[in-house]
Write a protein that holds these residues in place. Structure first.
Motif, PDB file in Angstrom:
ATOM      1  N   UNK A 104       0.864  -1.188   0.000  1.00 22.26           N
ATOM      2  CA  UNK A 104       0.000   0.000   0.000  1.00 22.26           C
ATOM      3  C   UNK A 104       0.899   1.236   0.000  1.00 22.26           C
ATOM      4  N   UNK A 105       0.733   2.078  -1.009  1.00 21.19           N
ATOM      5  CA  UNK A 105       1.525   3.307  -1.091  1.00 21.19           C
ATOM      6  C   UNK A 105       0.591   4.516  -0.952  1.00 21.19           C
ATOM      7  N   UNK A 106       0.681   5.246   0.169  1.00 17.83           N
ATOM      8  CA  UNK A 106      -0.136   6.455   0.292  1.00 17.83           C
ATOM      9  C   UNK A 106       0.577   7.648  -0.335  1.00 17.83           C
ATOM     10  N   UNK A 107      -0.154   8.451  -1.113  1.00 15.22           N
ATOM     11  CA  UNK A 107       0.435   9.657  -1.722  1.00 15.22           C
ATOM     12  C   UNK A 107      -0.557  10.814  -1.644  1.00 15.22           C
ATOM     13  N   UNK A 108      -0.017  12.018  -1.656  1.00 17.65           N
ATOM     14  CA  UNK A 108      -0.847  13.217  -1.731  1.00 17.65           C
ATOM     15  C   UNK A 108      -1.304  13.389  -3.183  1.00 17.65           C
ATOM     16  N   UNK A 160      -0.484  -7.192 -15.834  1.00 14.23           N
ATOM     17  CA  UNK A 160      -1.186  -7.961 -16.867  1.00 14.23           C
ATOM     18  C   UNK A 160      -0.554  -9.348 -17.041  1.00 14.23           C
ATOM     19  N   UNK A 161       0.747  -9.428 -16.820  1.00  9.70           N
ATOM     20  CA  UNK A 161       1.469 -10.681 -17.061  1.00  9.70           C
ATOM     21  C   UNK A 161       1.379 -11.628 -15.861  1.00  9.70           C
ATOM     22  N   UNK A 162       1.466 -11.060 -14.642  1.00  9.09           N
ATOM     23  CA  UNK A 162       1.498 -11.889 -13.427  1.00  9.09           C
ATOM     24  C   UNK A 162       0.245 -11.648 -12.592  1.00  9.09           C
ATOM     25  N   UNK A 163      -0.664 -12.610 -12.650  1.00 10.29           N
ATOM     26  CA  UNK A 163      -1.972 -12.446 -11.999  1.00 10.29           C
ATOM     27  C   UNK A 163      -1.865 -12.324 -10.482  1.00 10.29           C
ATOM     28  N   UNK A 164      -0.765 -12.809  -9.897  1.00  7.89           N
ATOM     29  CA  UNK A 164      -0.637 -12.750  -8.438  1.00  7.89           C
ATOM     30  C   UNK A 164      -0.127 -11.399  -7.944  1.00  7.89           C
ATOM     31  N   UNK A 165       0.231 -10.512  -8.853  1.00  4.70           N
ATOM     32  CA  UNK A 165       0.752  -9.208  -8.427  1.00  4.70           C
ATOM     33  C   UNK A 165      -0.387  -8.207  -8.243  1.00  4.70           C
ATOM     34  N   UNK A 166      -0.467  -7.630  -7.073  1.00  6.98           N
ATOM     35  CA  UNK A 166      -1.447  -6.569  -6.847  1.00  6.98           C
ATOM     36  C   UNK A 166      -1.013  -5.670  -5.708  1.00  6.98           C
ATOM     37  N   UNK A 167      -1.441  -4.416  -5.784  1.00  2.00           N
ATOM     38  CA  UNK A 167      -1.064  -3.432  -4.765  1.00  2.00           C
ATOM     39  C   UNK A 167      -2.061  -2.278  -4.807  1.00  2.00           C
ATOM     40  N   UNK A 168      -1.916  -1.376  -3.848  1.00  2.00           N
ATOM     41  CA  UNK A 168      -2.815  -0.218  -3.782  1.00  2.00           C
ATOM     42  C   UNK A 168      -2.016   1.075  -3.769  1.00  2.00           C
ATOM     43  N   UNK A 169      -2.549   2.065  -4.478  1.00  2.00           N
ATOM     44  CA  UNK A 169      -2.058   3.432  -4.288  1.00  2.00           C
ATOM     45  C   UNK A 169      -3.228   4.200  -3.715  1.00  2.00           C
ATOM     46  N   UNK A 170      -3.012   4.717  -2.513  1.00  2.00           N
ATOM     47  CA  UNK A 170      -4.069   5.435  -1.802  1.00  2.00           C
ATOM     48  C   UNK A 170      -3.802   6.923  -2.007  1.00  2.00           C
ATOM     49  N   UNK A 171      -4.635   7.557  -2.851  1.00  2.00           N
ATOM     50  CA  UNK A 171      -4.411   8.968  -3.182  1.00  2.00           C
ATOM     51  C   UNK A 171      -5.223   9.835  -2.215  1.00  2.00           C
ATOM     52  N   UNK A 172      -4.520  10.629  -1.429  1.00  2.00           N
ATOM     53  CA  UNK A 172      -5.136  11.331  -0.300  1.00  2.00           C
ATOM     54  C   UNK A 172      -5.176  12.848  -0.500  1.00  2.00           C
ATOM     55  N   UNK A 175      -1.346  15.795   3.288  1.00  2.00           N
ATOM     56  CA  UNK A 175      -0.125  15.002   3.555  1.00  2.00           C
ATOM     57  C   UNK A 175      -0.076  14.388   4.949  1.00  2.00           C
ATOM     58  N   UNK A 176      -1.214  14.416   5.663  1.00  2.00           N
ATOM     59  CA  UNK A 176      -1.202  13.913   7.043  1.00  2.00           C
ATOM     60  C   UNK A 176      -1.617  12.445   7.092  1.00  2.00           C
ATOM     61  N   UNK A 177      -0.662  11.596   6.790  1.00  2.00           N
ATOM     62  CA  UNK A 177      -0.889  10.151   6.814  1.00  2.00           C
ATOM     63  C   UNK A 177       0.365   9.462   7.316  1.00  2.00           C
ATOM     64  N   UNK A 178       0.219   8.204   7.667  1.00  2.00           N
ATOM     65  CA  UNK A 178       1.369   7.440   8.154  1.00  2.00           C
ATOM     66  C   UNK A 178       1.186   5.967   7.805  1.00  2.00           C
ATOM     67  N   UNK A 179       2.282   5.359   7.443  1.00  2.00           N
ATOM     68  CA  UNK A 179       2.292   3.916   7.231  1.00  2.00           C
ATOM     69  C   UNK A 179       2.392   3.278   8.620  1.00  2.00           C
ATOM     70  N   UNK A 180       1.587   2.272   8.859  1.00  2.00           N
ATOM     71  CA  UNK A 180       1.645   1.559  10.146  1.00  2.00           C
ATOM     72  C   UNK A 180       2.841   0.602  10.083  1.00  2.00           C
ATOM     73  N   UNK A 181       3.737   0.694  11.060  1.00  2.00           N
ATOM     74  CA  UNK A 181       4.939  -0.137  10.986  1.00  2.00           C
ATOM     75  C   UNK A 181       4.659  -1.565  11.460  1.00  2.00           C
ATOM     76  N   UNK A 182       5.684  -2.385  11.439  1.00  2.00           N
ATOM     77  CA  UNK A 182       5.478  -3.814  11.738  1.00  2.00           C
ATOM     78  C   UNK A 182       5.053  -4.077  13.175  1.00  2.00           C
ATOM     79  N   UNK A 183       5.296  -3.107  14.073  1.00  2.00           N
ATOM     80  CA  UNK A 183       4.827  -3.255  15.454  1.00  2.00           C
ATOM     81  C   UNK A 183       3.405  -2.725  15.618  1.00  2.00           C
ATOM     82  N   UNK A 184       2.808  -2.274  14.511  1.00  2.00           N
ATOM     83  CA  UNK A 184       1.452  -1.735  14.568  1.00  2.00           C
ATOM     84  C   UNK A 184       1.418  -0.261  14.964  1.00  2.00           C
TER      85      UNK A 184
END
Ligand SMILES: [Cu+2]
Length: 226
Positions: A104-108, A160-172, A175-184
């Motif tokens: 998941x990639x958040x962007x402004x 298109x080539x690899x059906x298992x590849x998927x991701x999200x771009x969250x357009x916000x 700029x007030x957002x944060x990625x949740x780290x591995x500790x939550x």
């Protein structure tokens, strides 16, 4: 006498400048933790992700906990100044080991994202999402293509080539957002004082939200349970 006046004026001017500056930047921080239940992690591990608007739904492996971004927190509301400048460095949605990184990639809104191919195989990235429809075509290793995301919303990205590849771009919208780290844990610094909705986005969509109040020079603590 004149000399004395000047002596007094300098500190007064400095004081006013510091005071005005402090008022302009007065803001607070939002800090928190996301508690993922074992069930939540499990259902994120595999999910139905139809690639095409009218295509068949199919089970696709999703990124699980521990290897990539699994959640993003962001806020919505009214800001004293709603013009935000996009970052100088373009964020990257990498292609490695037949995976998009991050998940998941958040962007402004208005940000241009780079899509480098760091695999030995070709990829063909596309999206049919309302917020952005594009098709970058096939391109080889060590080359990159760019897409500008002007409209807010969720952009589902596929190959298109690899059906298992998927991701999200969250357009916000801000700029007030944060990625949740591995500790939550997450932290959003320098938020203008005000009342906002704090929302959490995972691969399943926007899952939960809370009303929060940010005060000047204070930290607002939040906890989410998913
Ligand atoms: Cu691919």
């Amino acid at each position: 006498m004149r000399f004395l006046n000047e002596m007094i004026q300098i500190p007064v001017c400095t004081f006013i400048f510091i005071w005005v500056y402090a008022v302009n930047v007065s803001a607070g921080e939002i800090k928190g933790v996301v508690l993922f239940s074992p069930q939540s992690v499990k259902t994120q591990a595999r999910q139905t992700m139809p690639r095409y608007p009218h295509g068949k739904s199919r089970e696709l492996p999703m990124h699980g906990i521990g290897n990539t971004t699994q959640a993003v927190v962001y806020i919505t509301g009214k800001f004293p100044d709603s013009t935000f400048s996009t970052p100088d460095t373009q964020p990257i949605m990498d292609q490695r080991d037949e995976q998009f990184i991050p998940y998941i990639l958040p962007v402004l809104a208005g940000t241009t994202v780079n899509f480098p191919n760091n695999d030995r195989v070709y990829h063909n990235i596309f999206s049919f999402s309302k917020a952005k429809t594009f098709d970058l075509g096939k391109y080889p290793t060590k080359t990159s293509k760019k897409v500008k995301f002007d409209q807010t919303g969720v952009v589902k990205v596929y190959c298109e080539i690899h059906a298992h590849m998927n991701a999200f771009i969250l357009v916000l919208p801000n700029p007030y957002y944060s990625v949740v780290n591995q500790d939550g844990k997450f932290s959003i610094p320098d938020v203008p004082a005000g009342t906002y909705q704090l929302k959490i986005f995972t691969g399943r969509g926007t899952e939960s939200e809370k009303k929060i109040i940010v005060n000047d020079n204070r930290t607002t603590l939040v906890e989410f349970s998913l």
